[in-house]
Write a protein that holds these residues in place. Structure first.
Motif, mmCIF file in Angstrom:
data_model
loop_
_atom_site.group_PDB
_atom_site.id
_atom_site.type_symbol
_atom_site.label_atom_id
_atom_site.label_comp_id
_atom_site.label_asym_id
_atom_site.label_seq_id
_atom_site.Cartn_x
_atom_site.Cartn_y
_atom_site.Cartn_z
ATOM 1 N N ARG A 26 0.724 -1.310 -0.008
ATOM 2 C CA ARG A 26 0.055 -0.039 -0.126
ATOM 3 C C ARG A 26 1.027 1.197 0.071
ATOM 4 N N ARG A 27 1.973 1.234 0.874
ATOM 5 C CA ARG A 27 2.899 2.374 0.771
ATOM 6 C C ARG A 27 3.554 2.634 -0.718
ATOM 7 N N GLN A 29 2.237 1.626 -3.603
ATOM 8 C CA GLN A 29 1.095 2.042 -4.342
ATOM 9 C C GLN A 29 0.941 3.678 -4.099
ATOM 10 N N ALA A 30 0.959 3.954 -2.780
ATOM 11 C CA ALA A 30 0.413 5.432 -2.699
ATOM 12 C C ALA A 30 1.676 6.250 -3.140
ATOM 13 N N ARG A 31 2.930 5.839 -3.076
ATOM 14 C CA ARG A 31 4.117 6.475 -3.488
ATOM 15 C C ARG A 31 3.913 6.551 -5.233
ATOM 16 N N ALA A 32 3.438 5.423 -5.935
ATOM 17 C CA ALA A 32 3.376 5.699 -7.361
ATOM 18 C C ALA A 32 2.396 6.481 -7.659
ATOM 19 N N ALA A 33 1.280 6.840 -6.994
ATOM 20 C CA ALA A 33 0.257 7.700 -7.185
ATOM 21 C C ALA A 33 0.684 9.089 -7.031
ATOM 22 N N ARG A 34 1.456 9.408 -6.055
ATOM 23 C CA ARG A 34 2.045 10.612 -5.812
ATOM 24 C C ARG A 34 2.995 10.987 -7.078
ATOM 25 N N LEU A 35 3.664 9.998 -7.627
ATOM 26 C CA LEU A 35 4.839 10.391 -8.484
ATOM 27 C C LEU A 35 4.327 10.238 -9.689
ATOM 28 N N GLU A 94 -6.171 6.745 -2.140
ATOM 29 C CA GLU A 94 -5.841 7.552 -3.336
ATOM 30 C C GLU A 94 -6.126 6.852 -4.474
ATOM 31 N N GLY A 95 -6.250 5.484 -4.656
ATOM 32 C CA GLY A 95 -6.850 4.743 -5.731
ATOM 33 C C GLY A 95 -8.209 5.052 -6.103
ATOM 34 N N LEU A 96 -8.906 5.534 -5.377
ATOM 35 C CA LEU A 96 -10.581 5.877 -5.501
ATOM 36 C C LEU A 96 -10.823 7.165 -5.939
ATOM 37 N N ALA A 97 -9.822 8.144 -6.117
ATOM 38 C CA ALA A 97 -9.924 9.414 -6.277
ATOM 39 C C ALA A 97 -10.793 9.680 -7.660
ATOM 40 N N GLY A 98 -11.824 10.282 -7.655
ATOM 41 C CA GLY A 98 -12.553 10.426 -8.906
ATOM 42 C C GLY A 98 -13.355 9.503 -9.279
ATOM 43 N N ARG A 99 -13.451 8.420 -8.666
ATOM 44 C CA ARG A 99 -14.347 7.348 -8.901
ATOM 45 C C ARG A 99 -15.481 6.905 -7.796
ATOM 46 N N ALA A 100 -16.867 7.084 -8.364
ATOM 47 C CA ALA A 100 -17.766 6.988 -7.654
ATOM 48 C C ALA A 100 -18.946 6.176 -8.305
ATOM 49 N N PRO A 101 -19.819 5.452 -7.641
ATOM 50 C CA PRO A 101 -19.554 5.073 -6.182
ATOM 51 C C PRO A 101 -18.482 4.246 -5.711
ATOM 52 N N ALA A 102 -17.726 4.388 -4.625
ATOM 53 C CA ALA A 102 -16.646 3.738 -4.334
ATOM 54 C C ALA A 102 -16.565 3.419 -2.794
ATOM 55 N N ARG A 225 7.152 3.333 -10.597
ATOM 56 C CA ARG A 225 5.958 3.980 -11.103
ATOM 57 C C ARG A 225 4.646 3.224 -11.011
ATOM 58 N N MET A 226 4.794 1.994 -11.128
ATOM 59 C CA MET A 226 3.662 0.854 -11.082
ATOM 60 C C MET A 226 3.351 0.500 -9.685
ATOM 61 N N GLY A 227 4.220 0.904 -8.907
ATOM 62 C CA GLY A 227 4.162 0.210 -7.185
ATOM 63 C C GLY A 227 4.474 -0.937 -7.209
ATOM 64 N N ALA A 228 5.181 -1.303 -8.347
ATOM 65 C CA ALA A 228 5.481 -2.725 -8.433
ATOM 66 C C ALA A 228 6.994 -3.247 -7.960
ATOM 67 N N GLY A 229 7.652 -2.423 -6.690
ATOM 68 C CA GLY A 229 8.878 -2.781 -6.175
ATOM 69 C C GLY A 229 8.633 -4.129 -5.257
#
Length: 314
Positions: A26-27, A29-35, A94-102, A225-229
């Motif tokens: 999750r950390r 993926q959150a970093r990837a979303a920020r980058l 962060e992965g739900l931003a702009g997606r509704a309903p979520a 940047r895919m959060g795939a570390g």
């Protein structure tokens, strides 16, 4: 707008060993979303999933996009004539931003009630679930009879080049190996898990994608940047040595470069689908119920046990 079809939380069997550090995932993926995430692989999977779903001539009133890291799948399915309401469930806000309903929900503990959904879709997320049989069982229970589960996974042959390069580099520079590339499931494993979870008419297939980079470092940047570390629990906790990294890049370029100097990276996308059982579905014939002999269908002569060994003799 309809409310999400919540139900009782699933209690995981804690006797099963974990493979992935989900908190670290999750950390990352959150970093990837920020980058700013690198979307090419996910967008390809999302478009392919939308095309596959378009061939299913069914109405799905309540559907869930489960765990897809970005809005790529939601966008690909927007306006799909066969979908009523598409909910989004993912473990990070962060992965739900702009997606509704979520709803914020972990893929290992689905909050949906039994028989509450008509469709569950997922793109490139569930390969990092620790209790995959449990997740499949939860999806199966959340689907109404004749409901559909359609998902894309990163498969076991992915990043074989990177795995080989690091194996050589670590052996040479440290005298040992550490787990760096996740042990993703292969297509046969996933098909078996679908059957074990009680899905009817399970189908699996594989799509291999080869991507070219100017250097191995371009691939490593995209993975970040895919959060795939590396999120394996058994990963080495000491920092990666510079000598190991540079040697891995050398090995990669030596073994997996094209004549123009660019290097190849292979991603395997495993597709799977299964239906919640229903009486309306096609059933296999009972043994012995055939109305025609196989020999007649093939227009050939049937050999008995006494004559089978005489073939080819004069």
């Amino acid at each position: 707008m309809d409310a999400p079809p919540f139900g009782t939380d699933y209690m995981r069997d804690m006797s099963q060993p974990d493979v992935f550090d989900r908190a670290l995932l999750r950390r990352r993926q959150a970093r990837a979303a920020r980058l700013g995430p690198e979307p090419f692989l996910l967008e390809r999977a999302a478009e392919d999933l939308a095309d596959r779903l378009a061939t299913v001539k069914r109405r799905f009133d309540k559907a869930v996009d489960l765990g897809t890291p970005t809005d790529a799948l939601s966008r690909a399915l927007a306006g799909h004539p066969g979908i009523g309401t598409l909910f989004t469930a993912a473990p990070l806000p962060e992965g739900l931003a702009g997606r509704a309903p979520a709803v914020v929900a972990d893929e290992e503990a689905l909050p949906f009630g039994n028989g509450a959904l008509d469709l569950v879709v997922s793109a490139l997320s569930l390969q990092l679930v620790n209790d995959l049989p449990g997740t499949f069982a939860q999806v199966r229970r959340a689907l109404r009879p004749d409901g559909l589960f359609l998902a894309a996974f990163i498969g076991g042959a992915s990043l074989s080049e990177l795995r080989e390069a690091f194996t050589v580099a670590e052996t040479e520079t440290t005298g040992g190996l550490s787990p760096r590339v996740a042990p993703f499931a292969d297509v046969r494993d996933l098909g078996g898990l679908l059957q074990r979870a009680g899905f009817a008419l399970p189908v699996t297939d594989v799509d291999r994608v080869v991507v070219r980079y100017s250097s191995p470092f371009g691939l490593m940047s995209d993975l970040r940047r895919m959060g795939a570390g590396n999120v394996l629990l058994e990963r080495r906790r000491t920092p990666l040595r510079r000598a190991t990294l540079l040697r891995a890049a050398e090995v990669y370029a030596e073994r997996f470069s094209d004549p123009d100097g660019r290097v190849r990276a292979t991603f395997e996308i495993v597709w799977l689908s299964g239906w919640a059982p229903d009486e309306s579905q096609q059933k296999p014939l009972r043994p012995g119920s055939a109305k025609m002999r196989l020999a007649d269908a093939l227009n050939t002569r049937e050999l008995g046990p006494d004559t089978a060994g005489d073939q080819g003799t004069s």
